[in-house]
Design a protein around this motif. Structure first.
Motif, PDB file in Angstrom:
ATOM      1  N   PRO A  64      -8.368 -19.719  13.406  1.00  0.00           N
ATOM      2  CA  PRO A  64      -9.109 -19.495  14.663  1.00  0.00           C
ATOM      3  C   PRO A  64      -8.428 -18.454  15.547  1.00  0.00           C
ATOM      4  O   PRO A  64      -7.954 -18.746  16.650  1.00  0.00           O
ATOM      5  N   THR A  67      -9.428 -18.092  19.363  1.00  0.00           N
ATOM      6  CA  THR A  67      -9.257 -19.155  20.360  1.00  0.00           C
ATOM      7  C   THR A  67      -8.061 -18.895  21.277  1.00  0.00           C
ATOM      8  O   THR A  67      -8.017 -19.409  22.395  1.00  0.00           O
ATOM      9  N   SER A  68      -7.102 -18.097  20.796  1.00  0.00           N
ATOM     10  CA  SER A  68      -5.942 -17.779  21.635  1.00  0.00           C
ATOM     11  C   SER A  68      -6.198 -16.570  22.537  1.00  0.00           C
ATOM     12  O   SER A  68      -5.338 -16.207  23.350  1.00  0.00           O
ATOM     13  N   ARG A 103     -16.510 -16.264  26.862  1.00  0.00           N
ATOM     14  CA  ARG A 103     -16.574 -17.720  26.851  1.00  0.00           C
ATOM     15  C   ARG A 103     -17.864 -18.167  26.163  1.00  0.00           C
ATOM     16  O   ARG A 103     -18.933 -17.605  26.403  1.00  0.00           O
ATOM     17  N   SER A 108     -16.417 -24.808  24.625  1.00  0.00           N
ATOM     18  CA  SER A 108     -15.334 -24.120  25.328  1.00  0.00           C
ATOM     19  C   SER A 108     -14.126 -23.858  24.439  1.00  0.00           C
ATOM     20  O   SER A 108     -13.256 -23.049  24.783  1.00  0.00           O
ATOM     21  N   SER A 109     -14.049 -24.539  23.278  1.00  0.00           N
ATOM     22  CA  SER A 109     -12.923 -24.316  22.374  1.00  0.00           C
ATOM     23  C   SER A 109     -13.138 -23.100  21.487  1.00  0.00           C
ATOM     24  O   SER A 109     -12.235 -22.692  20.757  1.00  0.00           O
ATOM     25  N   LYS A 110     -14.351 -22.525  21.548  1.00  0.00           N
ATOM     26  CA  LYS A 110     -14.664 -21.360  20.720  1.00  0.00           C
ATOM     27  C   LYS A 110     -15.060 -20.186  21.603  1.00  0.00           C
ATOM     28  O   LYS A 110     -14.953 -20.248  22.824  1.00  0.00           O
ATOM     29  N   ARG A 111     -15.515 -19.117  20.988  1.00  0.00           N
ATOM     30  CA  ARG A 111     -15.826 -17.899  21.729  1.00  0.00           C
ATOM     31  C   ARG A 111     -17.164 -17.333  21.256  1.00  0.00           C
ATOM     32  O   ARG A 111     -17.630 -17.610  20.152  1.00  0.00           O
ATOM     33  N   GLN A 131     -20.204 -19.282  19.145  1.00  0.00           N
ATOM     34  CA  GLN A 131     -19.456 -20.404  18.579  1.00  0.00           C
ATOM     35  C   GLN A 131     -18.576 -19.972  17.407  1.00  0.00           C
ATOM     36  O   GLN A 131     -18.603 -20.562  16.331  1.00  0.00           O
ATOM     37  N   SER A 133     -14.594 -18.805  16.039  1.00  0.00           N
ATOM     38  CA  SER A 133     -13.148 -18.789  16.268  1.00  0.00           C
ATOM     39  C   SER A 133     -12.470 -17.732  15.415  1.00  0.00           C
ATOM     40  O   SER A 133     -11.389 -17.272  15.740  1.00  0.00           O
TER      41      SER A 133
END
Length: 255
Positions: A64, A67-68, A103, A108-111, A131, A133
């Motif tokens: 992913p 995600t960072s 975003r 919210s954990s993905k892009r 959605q 990563s």
């Protein structure tokens, strides 16, 4: 080519069951989103990947990397093509590829990602890719090559994609390396493929059989990609490449 169709073409490399993409009885947009979910959704939630030995799939498609990256950031890559014969291998080129990382509205954990390939009159846009990563920019150089091969050798792009995918599964060389980034040495992995070696279907332009792909990735570089290259080497070990395409990380910019 419509942007939504190109998204599907870029992603089809990394799916062992890619034929499903073409058989779905859905709208084009729905098909694309389904492929993205299979590739970047289902695969990435498997936390067991980190415990297994690194593979091409785990390094290029499962990690992913996005995600960072903070939302509202643009990752900028330099893209260059060096050609010894413009009629045979295409014109030389120096441009940029931009990946907007936004975003994701649903997770919210993905892009959500937008790709801007080249600039000015050459610019082509792909997205939005929701959605995700993984980094979809990994596929651009590979997709560029498949259409170059089609133009010079005939056949269909799927044939060349399948050869590359097969080499990723069966014949890839993976090395742990140290690489320079931003004035310091960091850890990374180098993946090397020669997917067309000995391919009789490429006899029309036999030097294409020697095409070497090299991927350098690192968790310490935003988006994961340090560089990706495609090289047709010269006929002698010390001679210049007949053609080289090269994409490398340049910088990240907050929007």
């Amino acid at each position: 080519m419509r942007p939504d169709k190109r998204v599907g073409l870029l992603l089809v490399f990394s799916l062992d069951n890619a034929e499903r993409y073409y058989k779905m009885k859905l709208s084009m947009v729905t098909r694309v989103l389904s492929v993205i979910t299979i590739l970047f959704g289902v695969t990435l939630v498997n936390s067991a990947v980190a415990a297994e030995p690194e593979t091409v799939s785990s390094l290029l498609f499962d990690k992913p990397y996005l995600t960072s990256v903070k939302p509202d950031t643009t990752l900028i890559y330099d893209f260059k093509r060096i050609s010894s014969d413009e009629k045979k291998y295409g014109q030389g080129l120096s441009d940029t590829i931009r990946l907007d990382v936004l975003r994701d509205e649903k997770d919210s954990s993905k892009r959500t990602a937008h790709l801007h390939i080249y600039s000015g009159p050459r610019e082509r846009n792909i997205g939005p890719i929701p959605q995700t990563s993984g980094n979809p920019a990994i596929m651009i150089l590979l997709e560029q090559d498949t259409y170059d091969f089609k133009r010079h050798l005939g056949g269909i792009p799927a044939y060349f994609r399948n050869k590359i995918r097969k080499a990723m599964r069966e014949d890839a060389k993976i090395e742990q390396i140290r690489v320079q980034h931003d004035g310091r040495e960091i850890s990374g992995h180098k993946i090397t493929l020669v997917p067309f070696r000995g391919d009789a279907n490429m006899q029309r332009v036999p030097e294409y059989q020697n095409t070497i792909y090299e991927f350098i990735v690192s968790d310490e570089v935003p988006g994961g990609i340090v560089s990706i290259s495609s090289t047709i080497p010269g006929s002698q070990p010390d001679s210049s490449a007949l053609r080289k395409q090269y994409m490398s990380f340049n910088s990240q910019v907050a929007k």
